[in-house]
Motif scaffolding. Sequence first.
Motif, mmCIF file in Angstrom:
data_model
loop_
_atom_site.group_PDB
_atom_site.id
_atom_site.type_symbol
_atom_site.label_atom_id
_atom_site.label_comp_id
_atom_site.label_asym_id
_atom_site.label_seq_id
_atom_site.Cartn_x
_atom_site.Cartn_y
_atom_site.Cartn_z
ATOM 1 N N UNK A 1 1.829 17.242 -1.730
ATOM 2 C CA UNK A 1 2.064 18.387 -0.837
ATOM 3 C C UNK A 1 0.893 19.361 -0.762
ATOM 4 N N UNK A 2 0.016 19.349 -1.756
ATOM 5 C CA UNK A 2 -1.081 20.325 -1.749
ATOM 6 C C UNK A 2 -2.376 19.740 -1.181
ATOM 7 N N UNK A 3 -2.266 18.639 -0.448
ATOM 8 C CA UNK A 3 -3.473 17.998 0.102
ATOM 9 C C UNK A 3 -4.260 18.951 0.998
ATOM 10 N N UNK A 4 -3.575 19.717 1.836
ATOM 11 C CA UNK A 4 -4.279 20.636 2.738
ATOM 12 C C UNK A 4 -4.994 21.740 1.958
ATOM 13 N N UNK A 5 -4.349 22.245 0.932
ATOM 14 C CA UNK A 5 -4.971 23.279 0.105
ATOM 15 C C UNK A 5 -6.222 22.733 -0.586
ATOM 16 N N UNK B 1 -11.006 17.747 -6.583
ATOM 17 C CA UNK B 1 -9.994 18.559 -5.906
ATOM 18 C C UNK B 1 -9.017 17.606 -5.211
ATOM 19 N N UNK B 2 -7.924 17.332 -5.885
ATOM 20 C CA UNK B 2 -6.930 16.391 -5.387
ATOM 21 C C UNK B 2 -5.549 16.892 -5.780
ATOM 22 N N UNK B 3 -4.526 16.623 -4.945
ATOM 23 C CA UNK B 3 -3.165 17.075 -5.275
ATOM 24 C C UNK B 3 -2.624 16.516 -6.580
ATOM 25 N N UNK C 1 -11.504 5.563 -4.475
ATOM 26 C CA UNK C 1 -11.502 5.870 -3.042
ATOM 27 C C UNK C 1 -11.104 7.318 -2.750
ATOM 28 N N UNK C 2 -10.077 7.812 -3.462
ATOM 29 C CA UNK C 2 -9.597 9.176 -3.307
ATOM 30 C C UNK C 2 -9.302 9.514 -1.852
ATOM 31 N N UNK C 3 -8.278 8.846 -1.321
ATOM 32 C CA UNK C 3 -7.828 9.098 0.046
ATOM 33 C C UNK C 3 -6.351 9.476 0.027
ATOM 34 N N UNK C 4 -6.048 10.754 -0.128
ATOM 35 C CA UNK C 4 -4.640 11.168 -0.186
ATOM 36 C C UNK C 4 -3.891 10.899 1.112
ATOM 37 N N UNK C 5 -4.625 10.726 2.212
ATOM 38 C CA UNK C 5 -4.002 10.487 3.509
ATOM 39 C C UNK C 5 -3.649 9.020 3.729
ATOM 40 N N UNK C 6 -4.157 8.120 2.902
ATOM 41 C CA UNK C 6 -3.944 6.686 3.119
ATOM 42 C C UNK C 6 -2.468 6.331 2.956
ATOM 43 N N UNK C 7 -2.038 5.327 3.702
ATOM 44 C CA UNK C 7 -0.669 4.826 3.598
ATOM 45 C C UNK C 7 -0.718 3.329 3.334
ATOM 46 N N UNK C 8 0.330 2.826 2.722
ATOM 47 C CA UNK C 8 0.369 1.432 2.340
ATOM 48 C C UNK C 8 0.416 0.498 3.541
ATOM 49 N N UNK C 9 -0.015 -0.759 3.300
ATOM 50 C CA UNK C 9 0.038 -1.752 4.364
ATOM 51 C C UNK C 9 0.298 -3.129 3.774
ATOM 52 N N UNK C 10 0.962 -3.974 4.571
ATOM 53 C CA UNK C 10 1.113 -5.392 4.269
ATOM 54 C C UNK C 10 0.504 -6.119 5.461
ATOM 55 N N UNK C 11 -0.636 -6.758 5.244
ATOM 56 C CA UNK C 11 -1.465 -7.288 6.324
ATOM 57 C C UNK C 11 -1.478 -8.821 6.270
ATOM 58 N N UNK C 12 -1.577 -9.458 7.434
ATOM 59 C CA UNK C 12 -1.709 -10.904 7.483
ATOM 60 C C UNK C 12 -0.398 -11.656 7.557
ATOM 61 N N UNK C 13 0.660 -10.997 8.040
ATOM 62 C CA UNK C 13 1.975 -11.644 8.134
ATOM 63 C C UNK C 13 1.991 -12.678 9.254
#
Length: 487
Positions: free
Chosen positions: A106-110, A131-133, A349-361
């Motif tokens: 939740x504190x990613x923007x801060x 500086x990470x949440x 990597x430190x990407x708090x915005x990243x979301x999971x993926x399942x690729x190659x289905x």
Amino acid sequence: MSEPLILVLDEGTTSTRAMLFTATGELRGVAQRELAQHYPRPGWVEHDAGEIWQRTLACAREMVEAAGGADRIACIGVTNQRETVVAWDRVSGEPLARAIVWQDRRTADFCAELREAGHEDAVRETTGLLLDPYFSATKMRWLLDHESAVADAAKNGRLAFGTVESWLVFKLTGAHLSDAGNASRTALLPLAGRSWDESLCELFEVPLAALPEVTDSAGRFGVTHLFGTAIPICGLAGDQQAATIGQGCLRPGDTKATYGTGAFVLANQGTAIPRSGHRLLGTVLHQLGGRRCYALEGSVFVAGSFIKWLRDSLGFIETAAETEALARSVEDSGGVVVVPALSGLGAPHWRPDARGSIRGLSFATSKAHIVRAALEAMAHQTHDLAAAFAADGARWRVLKIDGGMAANDWMAQDIADIADLPVVRPDFVETTALGAAMLAAAGAGLHPSLEAAAATMIGPEKRFEPRMEASLREKRLAGWRAALASI
């Protein structure tokens, strides 16, 4: 005379446990209670601190009874999920809000605002952290800004902040303290300083008066009378520091990886304060007699929690133990690549915005392919960390693994293959609890030193040697890199 026993309180993210150890490292009993996970919004993760205490206390009482009474317990060691913040009223002893868990974003923007204002270099130089949440300071600031009970307690001088070991020790003894290892995860403790940094407290607007006293990792931290006979608390460590100690990583260069809810690699750096040019973290491994031992750390936010998600949310499996047989039931992942970024991406990597993926289905994809790809992701993430450590001059010679996921032989071999180095797993994989027991034993004088405790309490191990062809390893890693680039 009966042998003394060590009571370990192992407070994790999804459950809390009490465990009984002998001074030779033999496990004599376990009591466990699940913890409710609260997700009020996407990216938010909370715990009920009152529930943590009550369920930990229930487990402890069960183990005291199993031991034959409190007079059989020589000492208590505490280990805990790190970075999670509890705010409580130091007079009433009651929580003022739900605890904000280490996974919470939740504190990613801060954090972004502070980075844009040019503060990250100074924070990293002083604390070894980014500086990470993930870290505690911005969680404390959020509670002050958004929970009126917390703000009011701060104004009235009644506010106590702490990570989970601090909360448990307060409930056990009334003392407000935090060991240096846990304190070093807040972004408020200088790696080279004895206590909290006033300028960092000002930056994050966290009142210094609300913070605990910073202590050693082993010693005598007060006594509890809750079980009848007084029992001293003698060992304190965050879960990853405790696991590192429980693996016997007591010399510079010794490296361990714990695969639990997340995955965490720590490499002992001795008395040298670690500095990373590749977005790894510097942390206090332990402090004994005021003397600090440091570690370089890489933290992956999602590991076993992804398997739990496959079980609980998708219904792919009934138990985590099924994953090994499913992985072995197919020749490969069928082109499926999992990026388990359900709480963002951690190191390197430190990407708090990243979301999971399942690729190659494809229509040929089966449940087994997806489960195998999920396990392969553990090796891929470990490889990325190995490269970052090597670039910082901390190349791994051997990787010692532990945690619940490490019991999976297929995954252990896959990590050895992809990281291209020997992997060693102790027969007793609950090294977090063992490390806390070792600290408590040293702190209570059951062993003369941490090294002596390690020599007596750590048992045999199994070794996995790399055997994958280089071409297949590179093909796997190319697929992983492509998947990362797509999220």
